[in-house]
Scaffold this active site. Structure first.
Site, PDB file in Angstrom:
ATOM      1  N   LYS A  34      -1.049  -2.522   2.545  1.00 51.57           N
ATOM      2  CA  LYS A  34      -1.833  -3.734   2.783  1.00 51.57           C
ATOM      3  C   LYS A  34      -2.031  -4.037   4.266  1.00 51.57           C
ATOM      4  CE  LYS A  34       1.940  -7.118   2.472  1.00 51.57           C
ATOM      5  NZ  LYS A  34       1.799  -7.675   3.813  1.00 51.57           N
ATOM      6  N   THR A  35      -1.009  -3.771   5.095  1.00 50.04           N
ATOM      7  CA  THR A  35      -1.153  -4.056   6.525  1.00 50.04           C
ATOM      8  C   THR A  35      -2.260  -3.200   7.127  1.00 50.04           C
ATOM      9  OG1 THR A  35       1.208  -4.599   6.658  1.00 50.04           O
ATOM     10  CG2 THR A  35       0.058  -4.188   8.731  1.00 50.04           C
ATOM     11  N   ASP A 215      -2.317 -13.272   4.681  1.00 49.97           N
ATOM     12  CA  ASP A 215      -1.387 -12.268   4.156  1.00 49.97           C
ATOM     13  C   ASP A 215      -0.320 -12.958   3.299  1.00 49.97           C
ATOM     14  OD1 ASP A 215      -0.138  -9.840   3.767  1.00 49.97           O
ATOM     15  OD2 ASP A 215       0.937  -9.874   5.673  1.00 49.97           O
ATOM     16  N   GLU A 216       0.278 -12.211   2.374  1.00 46.70           N
ATOM     17  CA  GLU A 216       1.357 -12.715   1.511  1.00 46.70           C
ATOM     18  C   GLU A 216       0.956 -14.025   0.830  1.00 46.70           C
ATOM     19  OE1 GLU A 216       3.680 -10.793   0.919  1.00 46.70           O
ATOM     20  OE2 GLU A 216       4.352  -9.682   2.670  1.00 46.70           O
ATOM     21  N   GLN A 246       5.468 -10.017  -6.563  1.00 49.37           N
ATOM     22  CA  GLN A 246       6.475 -10.133  -5.506  1.00 49.37           C
ATOM     23  C   GLN A 246       6.643 -11.578  -5.030  1.00 49.37           C
ATOM     24  OE1 GLN A 246       6.775  -6.689  -2.594  1.00 49.37           O
ATOM     25  NE2 GLN A 246       4.688  -6.354  -3.313  1.00 49.37           N
ATOM     26  N   ARG A 603      11.892  -1.167  -3.111  1.00 47.47           N
ATOM     27  CA  ARG A 603      12.286  -0.865  -1.720  1.00 47.47           C
ATOM     28  C   ARG A 603      12.667   0.618  -1.586  1.00 47.47           C
ATOM     29  NH1 ARG A 603       9.406  -3.944  -0.028  1.00 47.47           N
ATOM     30  NH2 ARG A 603       8.873  -4.214  -2.216  1.00 47.47           N
TER      31      ARG A 603
END
Length: 671
Positions: A34-35, A215-216, A246, A603
Site C-alpha cells: 500500500k505504501t 492512510d490506515e 486489520q 507479520r
C-alpha cells in the site's frame, strides 16, 4: 512532471494509482504494497499536471509519514516532494488551528499538553472539586474525558454536569482555555469545530488541498472522518487506503464502520482490492484467510502470494509458560546458528506485556540479544520535559503546567509554600499562576526573602520572553543561554546517582538543543513550531524507546506489531481469556480480537509457530488454561499441530543433521 513512469505494479495497484478523480477506496490487505501505491499515486497526480502543493496525504504516525516522504523523494525529486503535504492527523490539525484558533477564543500561541501535563491538571482539579467523601481516579477521569472528546463532546452531556466527573470535565476544559492550552484530543475536536463553524476557514483549506489521501483509514475515529469530510470540497477527490481486517484499535476510538460504510460518506466511489501479498508464504496466508473469514461483517478479500506454499504453520501445546519460554529461546538460538539467520529475523509476539518476563529471562540466560518494543519514551525523561517546559513557559507564560514544573527547578527559593499560595491566589482571582506571581497584592503577603525570589523569577522569564520575541532573534542561542543562566546542567549533575547517569542526562539536554538548531535550518516557525513538532512526536503508540533501535530478537505486543514483518514469528498464548481476551466477551469485541490474531499471523514471512499452555502463572500461581477457540477456526491442512513432547521426539532428517554440523563447523573455523 517529465520522466515519471509507473513500474513494478500489478494490475490492481496500477488501477488504484491511475484513478485520480472522485472518491476512491483502496482495500489493501496485509503485505500488499500500500505504501508503494500511495507514493506512486502522488507521483502520478503530479505527472498529470496537479500542483504538488494541492496534494495532502494523511497518516497516523510520524514514522509512516517520514517513510512516505523518503520514498517520494526518490520518485519525484526534492523540490516537488517538499511541496506535497505529508502529515499526521494531529500535525495537520495544529496547522489548521495555528491559522484560525483565535475564532474559538484562544490565542494562536497556544500550548499543547501531553499526557503528563493532562494528569497534573486533572489531579489538581479533582483535589479542588471533590467533597471529602468523594473520590475519582485521575486516570479514569482522563480516559473518560478523552472518550467524550473523541465522540465529539466539548462539555459534559446534559444530565452529567452534576456528577463529579462532569464537573471535573467542565472545569478541565475551562482551565485549559484560561491557560491558552489544548490537549491532543482538542487538536482534532477544535480543528473540526473551526472548519464546521467558520466557512471562510473551511474554504481556505479546501482551496489549498484539491486531492486528499488518507492512510490506515480503518483506524480513523468519528472526528477524523468529519475532518476529512470538511476538507473535501465539491471535487470530492478523496482516496482512502485501509483494511477492515486489520482494524484493532477500537479501544481507543477507531470506528471500523468508517471503512465498511465508506459509500455512505462519499457517494459512488471506485473500489479497488489489493490482494496479492508480497510478504508471506501461501500456508501462512491461507491460515490467515480462513481465520478472518469467520468475522461476520467485513469486506471480502482473500490474500494470495506468488511465493510457494512454504512450511506449515506450527501449533505447539506446552505444559506451562516456563516450558514455552524455554522452548522459544532454545529454538531461536539453534536456528540462528543452523540457518545462518540474524537475530533480527526473529520476533516473539504476545497479547499482554506481562508475557514477556519469562521470555526475557530465558533470552538473557542464553545471552541472546533482544529488544522490547515499547517502554519509556525519550520525551518522558525528566530533563527533556524540563527543557520543553522552560521553552513553553517563555513562549506562553499562562501555561501553568510548564511554569509549575520549572518554577523551582533548579531550586531558587520558591518552594512548595510559595507555589501553593500562588495556586490558591490564582484560583480565587481566576487567573494563571504567572499573573498571580506578578500581582503586587500576592507579593505583598510574602516574606522579604520570598518576595525577592518571586521577583527574580518573574524578571528572568520576562527577560527571555522579550528576547525570544524580538525580530530576527537567534532563538537556539537564547534557549542555550537560558539553560546556562539558570544553572540547569550543574543542578542536573548533582541530582544524579552516578557520573554515567549525569552524562547521559546532560547529553539528552544537549541533543534537544541541537535538534532545535537543526529544526531552525529547515523550518521558519521558530521555537513554537519546534515545540509543536516535539509534542506531536508523542502521538499514540508510535514512538519507541531507544531499545527499539537496537539489535536482537524483537519482543512486541500484537497491537504494536501492526505494520511490521519478520522472517520467523513466534506467537505465544493462544488461550481462552488471553486471546481472545476475557474482556472481549463481555464487551462484544471478539471480532476485533480475531482481527488482532490475523494481524499477528500476517507479520510472518517464512515461518510461524503458535503456542498455547496447559497451565500459565497468574497472580503468582499456576492456573489451568483452555486452548483458544480461534485455533479451531484454522485450516487443518495448513497446520502442523503437536505437543512439545511430540515435537522433541520427532526424528530429524539426515540432511538436516548434516546441515547443522556443517554450519557449526563453519562457525568454529571462523573463530
Amino acid at each position: 512532471m517529465a520522466g515519471f513512469r509507473l513500474f513494478d505494479l500489478n494490475p490492481e495497484q496500477d488501477l488504484a494509482v491511475r484513478t485520480i478523480n472522485g472518491p476512491l477506496l483502496i482495500l489493501a490487505g496485509a503485505g500488499t504494497g500500500k505504501t508503494r501505491v500511495i507514493t506512486m499515486r502522488v507521483g502520478y497526480l503530479i505527472s498529470e499536471g496537479v500542483d504538488p502543493s494541492n496534494i495532502l496525504a494523511v497518516t497516523f504516525t510520524n514514522k509512516a509519514a517520514t517513510e512516505m516522504r523518503e520514498r517520494l523523494l526518490g520518485l519525484i525529486g526534492k523540490d516537488a516532494a517538499k511541496k506535497v503535504t505529508m502529515s499526521t492527523f494531529h500535525a495537520l490539525c495544529v496547522r489548521i488551528l495555528r491559522s484560525g484558533i483565535d475564532r474559538l477564543g484562544y490565542k494562536n500561541n497556544f500550548s499543547i499538553y501531553d499526557e503528563g501535563d493532562q494528569m497534573g491538571l486533572i489531579k489538581k482539579i479533582i483535589t479542588r472539586t471533590a467533597a471529602r467523601d468523594e473520590k475519582l481516579d485521575p486516570n479514569l477521569a482522563k480516559n473518560m474525558i478523552s472518550k467524550a472528546k473523541n465522540n465529539g463532546h466539548r462539555q459534559p452531556e446534559p444530565g452529567q454536569e452534576q456528577s463529579l466527573l462532569g464537573a471535573v470535565f467542565a472545569k478541565y476544559q475551562a482551565e485549559l482555555k484560561t491557560l491558552n492550552a489544548v490537549d491532543f484530543d482538542d487538536l482534532l475536536l477544535l480543528a473540526v469545530q473551526l472548519l464546521e463553524e467558520h466557512e471562510e476557514v473551511r474554504q481556505l483549506w479546501q482551496k489549498r488541498f484539491h486531492y486528499l489521501m488518507v492512510d490506515e483509514f480503518q483506524d480513523t475515529n468519528l472526528l477524523q472522518l468529519r475532518l476529512v469530510m470538511q476538507l473535501a470540497d465539491a471535487r470530492n477527490n478523496v482516496a482512502v487506503v485501509g483494511d477492515d481486517d486489520q482494524s484493532i484499535y477500537g479501544w481507543r476510538g477507531a470506528e471500523v464502520t468508517n471503512i465498511l460504510e465508506f459509500e455512505s460518506h462519499f457517494a459512488n466511489p471506485t473500489v479497488v482490492k489489493l490482494e496479492q501479498n508480497y510478504r508471506s508464504t501461501n500456508s501462512i496466508l491461507k491460515t490467515a484467510n480462513k481465520l478472518i473469514g469467520n468475522n461476520p461483517r467485513r469486506r471480502p478479500k482473500s490474500l494470495w502470494s506468488a511465493h510457494n506454499e512454504g512450511e506449515k504453520v506450527r501449533v505447539i501445546a506446552m505444559k506451562d509458560d516456563r516450558q514455552e519460554a524455554e522452548f522459544v529461546a532454545e529454538e531461536i538460538q539453534r536456528r540462528q546458528v543452523t540457518e545462518d539467520a540474524k537475530w533480527e529475523d526473529f520476533a516473539i509476539l504476545f497479547r499482554m506485556n506481562a508475557q514477556s518476563r519469562l521470555i526475557e529471562q530465558n533470552l538473557r540466560a542464553r545471552k541472546i540479544p533482544y529488544r522490547v518494543i515499547g517502554g519509556k519514551s525519550f520525551f518522558d525523561r525528566r530533563e527533556v520535559k524540563d527543557l520543553l517546559a522552560y521553552a513553553s513557559c517563555v513562549l506562553n507564560t499562562d501555561d501553568d503546567v510548564s511554569l509549575l514544573r520549572i518554577v523551582n527547578t533548579p531550586a531558587r527559593g520558591m518552594g512548595p509554600s510559595i507555589v501553593e499560595s500562588a495556586i490558591e491566589f490564582s484560583t480565587k482571582a481566576r487567573c494563571s499562576v504567572w499573573k498571580a506571581l506578578q500581582d503586587e497584592a500576592f507579593r505583598a503577603e510574602l516574606p522579604t526573602r520570598s518576595y525577592k525570589a518571586v521577583a527574580a523569577f518573574a524578571e528572568l522569564v520576562d527577560g527571555y520572553e522579550t528576547r525570544l520575541n524580538q525580530p530576527l532573534a537567534d532563538q537556539p542561542a537564547i534557549l542555550r543561554a537560558l539553560v546556562e543562566e539558570v544553572g540547569y546542567l550543574e543542578d542536573l549533575r548533582r541530582s544524579c546517582k552516578t557520573p554515567e547517569e549525569g552524562l547521559s542526562r546532560e547529553t539528552n539536554v544537549k541533543d534537544m538543543l541541537t535538534a532545535f538548531e537543526d529544526y531552525g535550518k529547515r523550518a521558519s516557525e521558530g521555537l513554537r513550531g519546534f515545540l509543536d513538532e516535539m509534542m506531536l512526536r508523542q502521538e499514540k503508540e508510535e514512538e519507541k524507546d531507544e531499545d527499539s533501535k537496537g539489535t536482537g530478537v524483537t519482543l512486541i505486543t500484537l497491537h504494536a506489531a501492526k505494520g511490521l514483518e519478520f522472517p520467523h514469528v513466534y506467537l505465544l498464548g493462544l488461550e481462552e481469556g488471553l486471546l481472545p481476551h476475557d474482556r472481549s466477551k463481555l464487551e462484544g469485541t471478539v471480532d476485533e480480537e480475531r482481527r488482532l490474531l490475523y494481524v499477528g499471523i500476517t507479520r510472518a514471512m517464512r515461518t510461524l509457530a503458535m503456542t498455547w499452555c496447559q497451565h500459565r502463572i497468574k497472580f503468582g500461581s499456576p492456573a489451568p488454561c483452555i486452548v483458544s477457540s480461534f485455533l479451531k477456526e484454522l485450516p487443518p491442512e495448513c497446520l502442523d499441530q503437536r505437543s512439545l513432547g511430540q515435537l522433541m521426539n520427532t526424528p530429524v532428517a539426515q540432511e538436516s543433521v548434516k546441515g547443522r554440523f556443517d554450519a557449526m563447523r563453519a562457525l568454529l573455523e571462523q573463530k
